[in-house]
Design a protein around this motif. Structure first.
Motif, PDB file in Angstrom:
ATOM      1  N   ASN A   1       0.831  -1.205   0.000  1.00  0.00           N
ATOM      2  CA  ASN A   1       0.000   0.000   0.000  1.00  0.00           C
ATOM      3  C   ASN A   1       0.866   1.257   0.000  1.00  0.00           C
ATOM      4  OD1 ASN A   1      -2.194  -1.674   0.058  1.00  0.00           O
ATOM      5  ND2 ASN A   1      -2.498  -1.535   2.268  1.00  0.00           N
ATOM      6  N   VAL A   2       1.463   1.533  -1.144  1.00  0.00           N
ATOM      7  CA  VAL A   2       2.359   2.683  -1.280  1.00  0.00           C
ATOM      8  C   VAL A   2       1.890   3.560  -2.437  1.00  0.00           C
ATOM      9  CG1 VAL A   2       4.715   3.441  -1.771  1.00  0.00           C
ATOM     10  CG2 VAL A   2       4.332   1.425  -0.359  1.00  0.00           C
ATOM     11  N   TRP A   3       1.756   4.861  -2.168  1.00  0.00           N
ATOM     12  CA  TRP A   3       1.462   5.832  -3.217  1.00  0.00           C
ATOM     13  C   TRP A   3       2.728   6.627  -3.497  1.00  0.00           C
ATOM     14  CZ3 TRP A   3      -3.843   8.271  -1.380  1.00  0.00           C
ATOM     15  CH2 TRP A   3      -4.852   7.297  -1.513  1.00  0.00           C
ATOM     16  N   LYS A   4       3.123   6.695  -4.747  1.00  0.00           N
ATOM     17  CA  LYS A   4       4.271   7.500  -5.157  1.00  0.00           C
ATOM     18  C   LYS A   4       3.751   8.848  -5.647  1.00  0.00           C
ATOM     19  CE  LYS A   4       7.017   3.435  -6.407  1.00  0.00           C
ATOM     20  NZ  LYS A   4       7.763   2.728  -7.482  1.00  0.00           N
ATOM     21  N   LEU A   5       4.069   9.901  -4.894  1.00  0.00           N
ATOM     22  CA  LEU A   5       3.521  11.226  -5.157  1.00  0.00           C
ATOM     23  C   LEU A   5       4.637  12.240  -5.385  1.00  0.00           C
ATOM     24  CD1 LEU A   5       0.868  11.251  -2.266  1.00  0.00           C
ATOM     25  CD2 LEU A   5       0.494  10.583  -4.653  1.00  0.00           C
ATOM     26  N   THR A   6       4.273  13.318  -6.045  1.00  0.00           N
ATOM     27  CA  THR A   6       5.192  14.432  -6.226  1.00  0.00           C
ATOM     28  C   THR A   6       4.645  15.639  -5.471  1.00  0.00           C
ATOM     29  OG1 THR A   6       5.818  13.632  -8.422  1.00  0.00           O
ATOM     30  CG2 THR A   6       6.357  15.917  -7.892  1.00  0.00           C
ATOM     31  N   ALA A   7       5.420  16.165  -4.556  1.00  0.00           N
ATOM     32  CA  ALA A   7       5.002  17.331  -3.772  1.00  0.00           C
ATOM     33  C   ALA A   7       5.032  18.580  -4.649  1.00  0.00           C
ATOM     34  CB  ALA A   7       5.928  17.509  -2.570  1.00  0.00           C
ATOM     35  N   PRO A   8       4.338  19.645  -4.247  1.00  0.00           N
ATOM     36  CA  PRO A   8       4.375  20.897  -5.015  1.00  0.00           C
ATOM     37  C   PRO A   8       5.795  21.405  -5.242  1.00  0.00           C
ATOM     38  CG  PRO A   8       2.624  20.979  -3.392  1.00  0.00           C
ATOM     39  CD  PRO A   8       3.384  19.721  -3.122  1.00  0.00           C
ATOM     40  N   SER A   9       6.717  21.063  -4.353  1.00  0.00           N
ATOM     41  CA  SER A   9       8.110  21.482  -4.499  1.00  0.00           C
ATOM     42  C   SER A   9       8.856  20.669  -5.549  1.00  0.00           C
ATOM     43  CB  SER A   9       8.829  21.329  -3.158  1.00  0.00           C
ATOM     44  OG  SER A   9       8.867  19.950  -2.770  1.00  0.00           O
ATOM     45  N   GLY A  10       8.250  19.581  -6.007  1.00  0.00           N
ATOM     46  CA  GLY A  10       8.907  18.684  -6.957  1.00  0.00           C
ATOM     47  C   GLY A  10       9.533  17.478  -6.295  1.00  0.00           C
ATOM     48  N   GLU A  11       9.545  17.457  -4.967  1.00  0.00           N
ATOM     49  CA  GLU A  11      10.110  16.321  -4.223  1.00  0.00           C
ATOM     50  C   GLU A  11       9.267  15.070  -4.436  1.00  0.00           C
ATOM     51  OE1 GLU A  11      10.983  14.955   0.422  1.00  0.00           O
ATOM     52  OE2 GLU A  11       9.871  16.796  -0.033  1.00  0.00           O
ATOM     53  N   LYS A  12       9.931  13.957  -4.661  1.00  0.00           N
ATOM     54  CA  LYS A  12       9.241  12.675  -4.827  1.00  0.00           C
ATOM     55  C   LYS A  12       9.017  12.060  -3.454  1.00  0.00           C
ATOM     56  CE  LYS A  12       9.325  12.795  -9.340  1.00  0.00           C
ATOM     57  NZ  LYS A  12       8.079  12.952 -10.129  1.00  0.00           N
ATOM     58  N   ARG A  13       7.790  11.695  -3.173  1.00  0.00           N
ATOM     59  CA  ARG A  13       7.442  11.136  -1.870  1.00  0.00           C
ATOM     60  C   ARG A  13       6.759   9.791  -2.038  1.00  0.00           C
ATOM     61  NH1 ARG A  13       6.343  14.836   2.212  1.00  0.00           N
ATOM     62  NH2 ARG A  13       5.914  12.953   3.448  1.00  0.00           N
ATOM     63  N   GLN A  14       6.904   8.944  -1.026  1.00  0.00           N
ATOM     64  CA  GLN A  14       6.182   7.679  -0.973  1.00  0.00           C
ATOM     65  C   GLN A  14       5.341   7.665   0.286  1.00  0.00           C
ATOM     66  OE1 GLN A  14       8.498   4.140  -1.465  1.00  0.00           O
ATOM     67  NE2 GLN A  14       9.233   4.702  -3.500  1.00  0.00           N
ATOM     68  N   VAL A  15       4.055   7.438   0.113  1.00  0.00           N
ATOM     69  CA  VAL A  15       3.137   7.400   1.241  1.00  0.00           C
ATOM     70  C   VAL A  15       2.756   5.952   1.498  1.00  0.00           C
ATOM     71  CG1 VAL A  15       0.896   8.128   2.120  1.00  0.00           C
ATOM     72  CG2 VAL A  15       2.250   9.689   0.719  1.00  0.00           C
ATOM     73  N   ARG A  16       3.106   5.452   2.667  1.00  0.00           N
ATOM     74  CA  ARG A  16       2.779   4.063   3.021  1.00  0.00           C
ATOM     75  C   ARG A  16       1.852   4.080   4.244  1.00  0.00           C
ATOM     76  NH1 ARG A  16       5.351  -0.794   2.098  1.00  0.00           N
ATOM     77  NH2 ARG A  16       7.135   0.308   1.197  1.00  0.00           N
ATOM     78  N   THR A  17       0.622   3.666   4.028  1.00  0.00           N
ATOM     79  CA  THR A  17      -0.338   3.596   5.124  1.00  0.00           C
ATOM     80  C   THR A  17      -1.093   2.288   5.037  1.00  0.00           C
ATOM     81  OG1 THR A  17      -2.152   4.626   3.909  1.00  0.00           O
ATOM     82  CG2 THR A  17      -0.651   6.109   5.054  1.00  0.00           C
ATOM     83  N   ALA A  18      -1.750   1.932   6.124  1.00  0.00           N
ATOM     84  CA  ALA A  18      -2.490   0.665   6.142  1.00  0.00           C
ATOM     85  C   ALA A  18      -3.671   0.708   5.196  1.00  0.00           C
ATOM     86  CB  ALA A  18      -2.970   0.364   7.555  1.00  0.00           C
ATOM     87  N   GLY A  19      -4.318   1.858   5.080  1.00  0.00           N
ATOM     88  CA  GLY A  19      -5.482   1.945   4.202  1.00  0.00           C
ATOM     89  C   GLY A  19      -6.718   1.356   4.850  1.00  0.00           C
ATOM     90  N   TRP A  20      -7.847   1.956   4.551  1.00  0.00           N
ATOM     91  CA  TRP A  20      -9.103   1.495   5.137  1.00  0.00           C
ATOM     92  C   TRP A  20      -9.707   0.347   4.332  1.00  0.00           C
ATOM     93  CZ3 TRP A  20     -14.412   4.363   5.610  1.00  0.00           C
ATOM     94  CH2 TRP A  20     -15.080   3.880   6.740  1.00  0.00           C
ATOM     95  N   LEU A  21      -9.405   0.354   3.022  1.00  0.00           N
ATOM     96  CA  LEU A  21      -9.942  -0.677   2.139  1.00  0.00           C
ATOM     97  C   LEU A  21      -8.915  -0.976   1.054  1.00  0.00           C
ATOM     98  CD1 LEU A  21     -12.355  -2.411   0.990  1.00  0.00           C
ATOM     99  CD2 LEU A  21     -12.953  -0.363  -0.349  1.00  0.00           C
ATOM    100  N   SER A  22      -8.697  -2.257   0.791  1.00  0.00           N
ATOM    101  CA  SER A  22      -7.816  -2.677  -0.302  1.00  0.00           C
ATOM    102  C   SER A  22      -8.598  -3.590  -1.240  1.00  0.00           C
ATOM    103  CB  SER A  22      -6.585  -3.429   0.241  1.00  0.00           C
ATOM    104  OG  SER A  22      -5.785  -2.582   1.028  1.00  0.00           O
ATOM    105  N   VAL A  23      -8.537  -3.300  -2.521  1.00  0.00           N
ATOM    106  CA  VAL A  23      -9.252  -4.083  -3.536  1.00  0.00           C
ATOM    107  C   VAL A  23      -8.324  -4.275  -4.734  1.00  0.00           C
ATOM    108  CG1 VAL A  23     -11.365  -4.265  -4.911  1.00  0.00           C
ATOM    109  CG2 VAL A  23     -11.375  -2.882  -2.841  1.00  0.00           C
ATOM    110  N   ASN A  24      -8.421  -5.421  -5.400  1.00  0.00           N
ATOM    111  CA  ASN A  24      -7.562  -5.665  -6.561  1.00  0.00           C
ATOM    112  C   ASN A  24      -8.236  -5.258  -7.863  1.00  0.00           C
ATOM    113  OD1 ASN A  24      -9.480  -7.671  -6.732  1.00  0.00           O
ATOM    114  ND2 ASN A  24      -8.033  -9.295  -7.283  1.00  0.00           N
ATOM    115  N   ASP A  25      -9.094  -4.244  -7.791  1.00  0.00           N
ATOM    116  CA  ASP A  25      -9.827  -3.796  -8.970  1.00  0.00           C
ATOM    117  C   ASP A  25     -10.058  -2.288  -8.872  1.00  0.00           C
ATOM    118  OD1 ASP A  25     -11.663  -4.163 -11.355  1.00  0.00           O
ATOM    119  OD2 ASP A  25     -13.083  -3.372  -9.876  1.00  0.00           O
ATOM    120  N   GLY A  26      -9.608  -1.542  -9.885  1.00  0.00           N
ATOM    121  CA  GLY A  26      -9.705  -0.099  -9.857  1.00  0.00           C
ATOM    122  C   GLY A  26     -11.123   0.426  -9.886  1.00  0.00           C
TER     123      GLY A  26
END
Length: 301
Positions: A199-224
């Motif tokens: 459960n990792v989101w690869k995001l780009t901050a407004p500054s241009g910094e690349k960030r990875q957000v790892r949280t447990a998440g409330w719901l996980s599904v294998n279908d978008g």
């Protein structure tokens, strides 16, 4: 005499073990085969065959020449077959690999047009969310989204999609919008359970910094699509490509959860095995996809 014909006559004598059988294979007389081989030996200034009353065998030089000549003849045969194949109508079984979400929502609807245009092609489309090995698993082409990992494959860009965090207006009203990436730790996140990275989101901050957000998440599904449905119902924030959320965003079912973040633009590609020759059925399908998605993306889906 023609150099290629001389090579062919010599190679066939070696393959067949004599002039008589070589002549039968080439559909010419035994004397013509002998003439071609003699001309070749005279041109090269070397004896290529040991001739006895019982058998014919290559000399040491002849064996070395045979190896190279056979390669040249094989390449010539492949070149002839290539021209014939490229002029023939696309046909045969076409195996396609595509991610489930994109395949169901965007590839399946255009397949009828492709099959109508190419009635001699049959399609086997496999929908899954795992990375497939095209060659070893027998696929002719795959549609992939995002950064291409395998540089050995050939690729053609079809269009683009934009990944954004979306949520229902009711969710934003109840929990507020996250103002910065770190605020996501306090929100209910909806994840793809099939991601190899977890459960990792690869995001780009407004500054241009690349960030990875790892949280447990409330719901996980294998279908978008299921994640989008969960977001629409107000269950949380989903991080999805625009080919899934574009209509829901236009209708107001979801809103941009963090408008301050830069767009994460991803390419949509058709990838296929390497090689100098692309099969007509593969070339026809990729050309069709390019035309079909010419007016699509990054937000117009």
């Amino acid at each position: 005499m023609d150099r290629l014909t001389e090579m062919e006559a010599f190679a066939n004598v070696v393959d067949q073990g004599g002039f008589t059988d070589a002549a039968k294979k080439m559909g010419i007389s035994k004397s013509a085969v002998s003439k071609h081989v003699s001309s070749l030996e005279a041109r090269l200034g070397a004896r290529l065959l040991n001739r006895t009353t019982r058998r014919v065998s290559p000399t040491e030089i002849g064996l070395a020449y045979y190896d190279r000549a056979r390669r040249v003849l094989n390449d010539a045969g492949e070149a002839d077959a290539l021209v014939t194949s490229m002029q023939s109508a696309p046909s045969g079984l076409l195996r396609i690999s595509v991610a489930t979400d994109f395949g169901v929502n965007h590839l399946s609807p255009v397949l009828s047009g492709f099959l109508a245009a190419y009635p001699d092609i049959t399609v086997n489309m496999v929908l899954n969310n795992r990375y497939v090995e095209l060659i070893s698993e027998g696929f002719d082409v795959a549609v992939r989204i995002g950064e291409l990992e395998d540089s050995t494959l050939r690729a053609r860009k079809l269009t683009e999609t934009v990944k954004r965090m979306v949520a229902a207006p009711s969710y934003i009203e109840k929990f507020g919008r996250p103002a910065k990436i770190d605020d996501l730790n306090e929100h209910k996140l909806l994840h793809y359970s099939s991601q190899s990275s977890g459960n990792v989101w690869k995001l780009t901050a407004p500054s241009g910094e690349k960030r990875q957000v790892r949280t447990a998440g409330w719901l996980s599904v294998n279908d978008g699509q299921s994640l989008l449905n969960a977001a629409i119902s107000g269950l949380g924030i989903a991080y999805l490509p625009s080919y899934l959320y574009a209509d829901a965003l236009k209708s107001g079912q979801v809103v941009d959860a963090m408008p301050s973040l830069p767009d994460e633009v991803q390419g949509v590609y058709a990838v296929y095995p390497p090689g100098r020759f692309t099969q007509p059925k593969v070339r026809a399908f990729i050309d069709f996809l390019v035309e079909s998605f010419a007016e699509k993306g990054p937000m117009d889906w």
